[in-house]
Scaffold this motif. Sequence first.
Motif, mmCIF file in Angstrom:
data_model
loop_
_atom_site.group_PDB
_atom_site.id
_atom_site.type_symbol
_atom_site.label_atom_id
_atom_site.label_comp_id
_atom_site.label_asym_id
_atom_site.label_seq_id
_atom_site.Cartn_x
_atom_site.Cartn_y
_atom_site.Cartn_z
ATOM 1 N N PHE A 140 10.556 -29.300 -27.741
ATOM 2 C CA PHE A 140 11.252 -30.443 -28.344
ATOM 3 C C PHE A 140 12.677 -30.479 -27.806
ATOM 4 N N LEU A 141 12.802 -30.667 -26.512
ATOM 5 C CA LEU A 141 14.111 -30.615 -25.880
ATOM 6 C C LEU A 141 15.016 -31.718 -26.407
ATOM 7 N N GLU A 142 16.204 -31.299 -26.814
ATOM 8 C CA GLU A 142 17.239 -32.202 -27.338
ATOM 9 C C GLU A 142 16.834 -32.901 -28.634
ATOM 10 N N HIS A 143 15.917 -32.289 -29.380
ATOM 11 C CA HIS A 143 15.539 -32.918 -30.654
ATOM 12 C C HIS A 143 16.715 -32.966 -31.620
ATOM 13 N N ASP A 144 17.655 -32.018 -31.479
ATOM 14 C CA ASP A 144 18.826 -32.027 -32.351
ATOM 15 C C ASP A 144 19.716 -33.241 -32.076
ATOM 16 N N ARG A 145 19.936 -33.548 -30.797
ATOM 17 C CA ARG A 145 20.761 -34.705 -30.442
ATOM 18 C C ARG A 145 20.069 -36.017 -30.848
ATOM 19 N N VAL A 146 18.788 -36.126 -30.515
ATOM 20 C CA VAL A 146 18.035 -37.334 -30.841
ATOM 21 C C VAL A 146 17.965 -37.525 -32.361
ATOM 22 N N GLY A 147 17.703 -36.430 -33.065
ATOM 23 C CA GLY A 147 17.637 -36.500 -34.529
ATOM 24 C C GLY A 147 18.957 -36.927 -35.142
ATOM 25 N N SER A 148 20.052 -36.415 -34.593
ATOM 26 C CA SER A 148 21.375 -36.776 -35.081
ATOM 27 C C SER A 148 21.624 -38.280 -34.938
ATOM 28 N N GLU A 149 21.225 -38.832 -33.803
ATOM 29 C CA GLU A 149 21.408 -40.271 -33.573
ATOM 30 C C GLU A 149 20.534 -41.087 -34.531
ATOM 31 N N MET A 150 19.319 -40.618 -34.791
ATOM 32 C CA MET A 150 18.423 -41.318 -35.711
ATOM 33 C C MET A 150 18.987 -41.302 -37.132
ATOM 34 N N VAL A 151 19.501 -40.148 -37.525
ATOM 35 C CA VAL A 151 20.077 -40.017 -38.864
ATOM 36 C C VAL A 151 21.289 -40.936 -39.015
ATOM 37 N N SER A 152 22.135 -40.979 -38.007
ATOM 38 C CA SER A 152 23.324 -41.845 -38.065
ATOM 39 C C SER A 152 22.927 -43.300 -38.281
ATOM 40 N N LYS A 153 21.952 -43.751 -37.522
ATOM 41 C CA LYS A 153 21.520 -45.146 -37.624
ATOM 42 C C LYS A 153 20.946 -45.441 -39.006
ATOM 43 N N ARG A 154 20.103 -44.545 -39.512
ATOM 44 C CA ARG A 154 19.480 -44.793 -40.812
ATOM 45 C C ARG A 154 20.513 -44.761 -41.934
ATOM 46 N N MET A 155 21.451 -43.832 -41.877
ATOM 47 C CA MET A 155 22.455 -43.736 -42.936
ATOM 48 C C MET A 155 23.394 -44.935 -42.927
ATOM 49 N N GLU A 156 23.679 -45.451 -41.760
ATOM 50 C CA GLU A 156 24.497 -46.675 -41.682
ATOM 51 C C GLU A 156 23.756 -47.841 -42.315
ATOM 52 N N GLU A 157 22.437 -47.927 -42.087
ATOM 53 C CA GLU A 157 21.651 -49.012 -42.683
ATOM 54 C C GLU A 157 21.590 -48.889 -44.205
ATOM 55 N N LEU A 158 21.623 -47.650 -44.706
ATOM 56 C CA LEU A 158 21.593 -47.424 -46.150
ATOM 57 C C LEU A 158 22.986 -47.459 -46.770
ATOM 58 N N LYS A 159 23.977 -47.844 -45.972
ATOM 59 C CA LYS A 159 25.345 -48.060 -46.460
ATOM 60 C C LYS A 159 26.035 -46.784 -46.939
ATOM 61 N N PHE A 160 25.690 -45.647 -46.328
ATOM 62 C CA PHE A 160 26.462 -44.440 -46.587
ATOM 63 C C PHE A 160 27.838 -44.600 -45.951
ATOM 64 N N SER A 161 28.805 -43.865 -46.456
ATOM 65 C CA SER A 161 30.141 -43.917 -45.880
ATOM 66 C C SER A 161 30.139 -43.260 -44.499
ATOM 67 N N SER A 162 31.173 -43.543 -43.716
ATOM 68 C CA SER A 162 31.270 -42.935 -42.383
ATOM 69 C C SER A 162 31.403 -41.423 -42.492
ATOM 70 N N ALA A 163 32.099 -40.937 -43.533
ATOM 71 C CA ALA A 163 32.250 -39.483 -43.709
ATOM 72 C C ALA A 163 30.907 -38.824 -43.994
ATOM 73 N N GLU A 164 30.096 -39.441 -44.845
ATOM 74 C CA GLU A 164 28.769 -38.890 -45.150
ATOM 75 C C GLU A 164 27.880 -38.920 -43.910
ATOM 76 N N THR A 165 27.912 -40.020 -43.189
ATOM 77 C CA THR A 165 27.084 -40.157 -41.988
ATOM 78 C C THR A 165 27.478 -39.118 -40.945
ATOM 79 N N LYS A 166 28.758 -38.936 -40.753
ATOM 80 C CA LYS A 166 29.245 -37.947 -39.789
ATOM 81 C C LYS A 166 28.841 -36.538 -40.206
ATOM 82 N N THR A 167 28.887 -36.261 -41.495
ATOM 83 C CA THR A 167 28.532 -34.930 -41.995
ATOM 84 C C THR A 167 27.060 -34.619 -41.773
#
Length: 471
Positions: free
Chosen positions: A308-335
């Motif tokens: 699963f090469l680079e699954h951490d990077r890909v997962g991080s990008e997926m999480v960022s996108k989903r959290m932005e859609e759910l209206k989490f704050s930028s601090a929460e999304t970054k964390t």
Amino acid sequence: MNVILSKETMIRKARETLANHFRGIKLHDDAMMVGGTIRDILLGRTPKDIDIATPKTAELVQGFVDKGFTHVLLDEQRDIHRMVGNGVHIDITPLHHDHIHDLIGRDFTINAIGLVISTEEVLDPQGGMKDLSKGLVRALSEDRFLEDPLRLIRAFRIAADLSFSIDPVTKRFITKHAHLINRPSKERIRDEVCWTIEAPRSYPVIEELTRTGILGRILPEFASVSQVIAHKPHALGLTEHLLWTYKYLEDILEDLDSMLGDYADNAKELLSTVMASDRKMFICTKLAGLLHDIGKPQTITYEEEVHFLEHDRVGSEMVSKRMEELKFSSAETKTVSGIVLNHMRPHNLQRLDSVSPKAVFKYFRDLEQIAIPTLLVAVADAYATQMVPYGSLEAYHEFVKSMVAENQQMGKPKPLLTGDEIMKLLGIGPGPEIGLAVSYLVEAQALGQITTKTQAKELIKSKGYLNEGNA
């Protein structure tokens, strides 16, 4: 069975609540204390919010505004208001008909208990007290989920908060109507998810949210992890692995005193940091544990072994996108995305024969506020990979404690030279090189390599920071 307060004791507690928060506020003769307020009082808990149903919402709202409360209009169409002040939320809803009609129109039986304030009459038309004693969340009817699909997840949030079970018939209704869960606003969905995660032992509820299909509809990326079956070194398929990581993380969060010893209080303070509204760092940490391998289905390759090469990077990008859609704050999304991005770093360090002070410094310098949460997620990940009893990975526990101890001992010293002094010394102007130089200097001080201003000047003049790659 739960022990609930007698009606007499409940009435006395309700009087105290009113005396504390409604002094000088005129209530309509038909005003009724309802919902979670009565439920929590009966369970011997201090209510988080106070719910009042009244025929004259505008008058009550104005009364609190006159007392200096802040007015938040929650739902203009349904005339629902929140008053914020004196450390409490007071939710005001309209009483359109008689008291009984209002109560049987509510969501769950345990929320359909009311106290008519003027007469102190207790009303329980749907057997809510009986369900409270049984520890049961039961919907008043299937239609309640069609009226407001947010109740599909609210049932689980209440179950998590109270350590209750969901009535089997209610659970069938939820599964049947799971496809409606994304109709409410993203903010309302986000809040219910976070309130569910906030409960210290919410693993069974998160598991049920997965089984009913609710979680996968809120987080479509989570639904896709079922594609990844068990593979070495993982004892379970990916869905189960993520759920068990979440469970082990809850064990760890309750065991910080043992895991971190003298450094536990600092970790607890960090995890209690408010990120946005009333949502704290530990909620972000638990969410990251649940989603840390979310990038694996997108990155899976089959050779002699599964990779699963680079699954951490890909997962991080997926999480960022989903959290932005759910209206989490930028601090929460970054964390959360930061923990997902870096969750392999502790594993890589833990595999070394020994971890150098320099490696410890760089880990904490790079990850900053998420350094300890990432360590905790990594330990939970290790447990869920091997599926061994909690407490048996003693070497990993010791690794985490030593990392935190080493960082505490090194600290983050104040640079011996300021940016201006460095610019003057090197004869250059502002720019990225100054940041590199300061970072290099602080590292050398933390590691005990330099202790004086003269040594600092010699170090900077050597320009070793240009080869360090530590920006």
